[in-house]
Design a protein around this motif. Structure first.
Motif, mmCIF file in Angstrom:
data_model
loop_
_atom_site.group_PDB
_atom_site.id
_atom_site.type_symbol
_atom_site.label_atom_id
_atom_site.label_comp_id
_atom_site.label_asym_id
_atom_site.label_seq_id
_atom_site.Cartn_x
_atom_site.Cartn_y
_atom_site.Cartn_z
ATOM 1 N N PRO A 28 0.823 -1.218 0.000
ATOM 2 C CA PRO A 28 0.000 0.000 0.000
ATOM 3 C C PRO A 28 0.855 1.265 0.000
ATOM 4 O O PRO A 28 1.828 1.368 0.742
ATOM 5 C CB PRO A 28 -0.810 -0.124 1.290
ATOM 6 C CG PRO A 28 -0.787 -1.573 1.640
ATOM 7 C CD PRO A 28 0.529 -2.088 1.149
ATOM 8 N N LEU A 29 0.452 2.237 -0.818
ATOM 9 C CA LEU A 29 1.141 3.520 -0.897
ATOM 10 C C LEU A 29 0.396 4.536 -0.049
ATOM 11 O O LEU A 29 -0.824 4.694 -0.155
ATOM 12 C CB LEU A 29 1.213 4.010 -2.343
ATOM 13 C CG LEU A 29 1.789 5.426 -2.545
ATOM 14 C CD1 LEU A 29 3.239 5.497 -2.068
ATOM 15 C CD2 LEU A 29 1.678 5.844 -4.009
ATOM 16 N N CYS A 30 1.133 5.265 0.791
ATOM 17 C CA CYS A 30 0.564 6.292 1.651
ATOM 18 C C CYS A 30 1.313 7.603 1.452
ATOM 19 O O CYS A 30 2.508 7.602 1.146
ATOM 20 C CB CYS A 30 0.634 5.879 3.115
ATOM 21 S SG CYS A 30 -0.136 4.270 3.484
ATOM 22 N N ILE A 31 0.603 8.715 1.633
ATOM 23 C CA ILE A 31 1.190 10.040 1.511
ATOM 24 C C ILE A 31 1.043 10.736 2.862
ATOM 25 O O ILE A 31 -0.066 10.924 3.357
ATOM 26 C CB ILE A 31 0.497 10.882 0.420
ATOM 27 C CG1 ILE A 31 0.355 10.084 -0.889
ATOM 28 C CG2 ILE A 31 1.259 12.179 0.200
ATOM 29 C CD1 ILE A 31 1.656 9.694 -1.529
ATOM 30 N N ASP A 32 2.179 11.096 3.465
ATOM 31 C CA ASP A 32 2.210 11.687 4.797
ATOM 32 C C ASP A 32 2.585 13.161 4.671
ATOM 33 O O ASP A 32 3.763 13.513 4.581
ATOM 34 C CB ASP A 32 3.220 10.931 5.664
ATOM 35 C CG ASP A 32 3.217 11.384 7.124
ATOM 36 O OD1 ASP A 32 2.448 12.302 7.449
ATOM 37 O OD2 ASP A 32 3.991 10.811 7.917
ATOM 38 N N CYS A 33 1.576 14.032 4.673
ATOM 39 C CA CYS A 33 1.806 15.469 4.521
ATOM 40 C C CYS A 33 1.844 16.129 5.897
ATOM 41 O O CYS A 33 0.872 16.075 6.654
ATOM 42 C CB CYS A 33 0.700 16.096 3.683
ATOM 43 S SG CYS A 33 0.595 15.455 2.004
ATOM 44 N N GLY A 34 2.959 16.755 6.188
ATOM 45 C CA GLY A 34 3.204 17.239 7.531
ATOM 46 C C GLY A 34 3.744 16.096 8.363
ATOM 47 O O GLY A 34 3.248 15.764 9.441
ATOM 48 N N ALA A 35 4.818 15.479 7.866
ATOM 49 C CA ALA A 35 5.341 14.258 8.477
ATOM 50 C C ALA A 35 5.940 14.512 9.856
ATOM 51 O O ALA A 35 6.031 13.592 10.679
ATOM 52 C CB ALA A 35 6.386 13.622 7.562
ATOM 53 N N HIS A 36 6.389 15.745 10.109
ATOM 54 C CA HIS A 36 7.000 16.123 11.377
ATOM 55 C C HIS A 36 8.152 15.163 11.696
ATOM 56 O O HIS A 36 9.086 15.025 10.905
ATOM 57 C CB HIS A 36 5.966 16.161 12.504
ATOM 58 C CG HIS A 36 6.422 16.978 13.674
ATOM 59 N ND1 HIS A 36 6.801 16.421 14.868
ATOM 60 C CD2 HIS A 36 6.571 18.314 13.827
ATOM 61 C CE1 HIS A 36 7.173 17.368 15.712
ATOM 62 N NE2 HIS A 36 7.037 18.542 15.109
ATOM 63 N N ALA A 37 8.087 14.429 12.813
ATOM 64 C CA ALA A 37 9.192 13.542 13.200
ATOM 65 C C ALA A 37 9.051 12.147 12.623
ATOM 66 O O ALA A 37 9.863 11.271 12.911
ATOM 67 C CB ALA A 37 9.298 13.460 14.718
ATOM 68 N N GLY A 38 8.016 11.925 11.810
ATOM 69 C CA GLY A 38 7.875 10.641 11.122
ATOM 70 C C GLY A 38 7.136 9.570 11.901
ATOM 71 O O GLY A 38 7.240 8.386 11.551
ATOM 72 N N LEU A 39 6.357 9.932 12.916
ATOM 73 C CA LEU A 39 5.670 8.927 13.719
ATOM 74 C C LEU A 39 4.638 8.151 12.912
ATOM 75 O O LEU A 39 4.518 6.930 13.046
ATOM 76 C CB LEU A 39 4.994 9.583 14.936
ATOM 77 C CG LEU A 39 5.906 10.266 15.951
ATOM 78 C CD1 LEU A 39 5.097 10.775 17.136
ATOM 79 C CD2 LEU A 39 7.004 9.322 16.416
ATOM 80 N N ILE A 40 3.883 8.862 12.070
ATOM 81 C CA ILE A 40 2.873 8.179 11.243
ATOM 82 C C ILE A 40 3.564 7.353 10.156
ATOM 83 O O ILE A 40 3.144 6.227 9.857
ATOM 84 C CB ILE A 40 1.896 9.189 10.610
ATOM 85 C CG1 ILE A 40 1.243 10.040 11.699
ATOM 86 C CG2 ILE A 40 0.850 8.465 9.778
ATOM 87 C CD1 ILE A 40 0.461 9.256 12.725
ATOM 88 N N SER A 41 4.632 7.871 9.601
ATOM 89 C CA SER A 41 5.386 7.113 8.600
ATOM 90 C C SER A 41 5.951 5.836 9.206
ATOM 91 O O SER A 41 5.982 4.782 8.565
ATOM 92 C CB SER A 41 6.513 7.969 8.023
ATOM 93 O OG SER A 41 5.997 9.053 7.280
#
Length: 279
Positions: free
Chosen positions: A106-119
């Protein structure tokens, strides 16, 4: 603590204030205030212990299940994702498990990734992610975390409804603050500096993607009100499985009206996969 509790305490304190002004000595009024304060302290202590217990349970689960659900639940909690959205990531685990023939992750787009917690969570669930983060200081950490990961692509850019360059505003002199932004707002008086960053037109970026996108996350400090109307108009909710957004209506004098307009448009179109109460 809820609004009713605060109002009751205000009433009791007002009664105590009147008693002091009038040189009265009604012990019942004092005891009422003392009782409410003791009750609040007891509730706070209980909540603190419950929080410690939950954190220990999550840490224990992550330690015993580093590559599985235990670690994932700790990451979801740490990122402050509302539990009602946990299923988005649980479902990603199933999509990322390739049956014969192998499927695409699955491809996801993380806009406003900040410190990368969601990534981090996306990667743990077997997904691929493209991060957008204009903050030059946070990019140092993102690159150090993900530079050797083939499933991550980092864009040191902001997202908007147009492309070009703009000023990235620093909120309250905190270079890592999540309040740093590219839009003007009622918080401008607390802005202490800025530097130039590149911005991309998010809709144009998404249009170039041939594969279906599993998740689009927007946490872009007010720029969502420039982006979302275009995403909706171009019907990207039909091409993306989940769109989640943290809204920042408090940043604008008419922010609540902006949010209401978007909500009404989504309701009119019957859109069920765009969530505006993320984090």
């Amino acid at each position: 603590m809820n609004l009713e509790t605060i109002k009751n305490l205000q009433t009791s304190l007002k009664a105590l204030e009147n008693q002091l002004i009038n040189h009265q000595q009604n012990r019942a009024v004092v005891e009422n205030v003392e009782g409410q304060i003791a009750s609040l302290k007891g509730q706070n202590d209980f909540n603190l212990l419950q929080g410690i217990k939950k954190n220990l349970e999550l840490l224990n689960g992550a330690f015993c299940d580093e590559k599985g659900l235990g670690k994932l639940n700790l990451m979801l909690h740490n990122a402050k994702i509302p539990p009602k959205y946990y299923d988005i990531f649980y479902a990603m685990l199933a999509q990322a498990t390739p049956p014969p023939p192998p499927c695409q992750t699955p491809l996801c787009i993380d806009c406003g990734a900040h410190a990368g917690l969601i990534s981090d969570i996306i990667l743990h669930c077997g997904g691929r992610v493209e991060c957008f983060e204009p903050n030059i200081y946070l990019n140092f950490f993102l690159k150090r975390k993900f530079e050797n990961n083939k499933n991550v692509k980092i864009h040191q850019k902001a997202v908007s409804n147009k492309a070009g360059k703009t000023q990235f505003l620093t909120f309250q002199n905190r270079i890592l603050s999540q309040g740093n932004r590219i839009v003007e707002s009622v918080q401008d008086s607390e802005t202490s500096g800025a530097y130039e960053v590149e911005i991309i037109n998010l809709c144009e970026f998404l249009e170039q993607k041939e594969e279906r996108i599993y998740l689009l996350k927007l946490d872009v400090e007010g720029a969502e009100f420039d982006i979302l109307p275009h995403l909706i108009e171009k019907r990207f909710y039909e091409k993306i499985d989940f769109i989640v957004c943290e809204t920042h209506e408090y940043m604008f004098e008419n922010g609540y009206e902006k949010l209401e307009q978007i909500q009404k448009e989504l309701q009119k179109r019957g859109v069920k996969n765009v969530f505006l109460d993320w984090c």
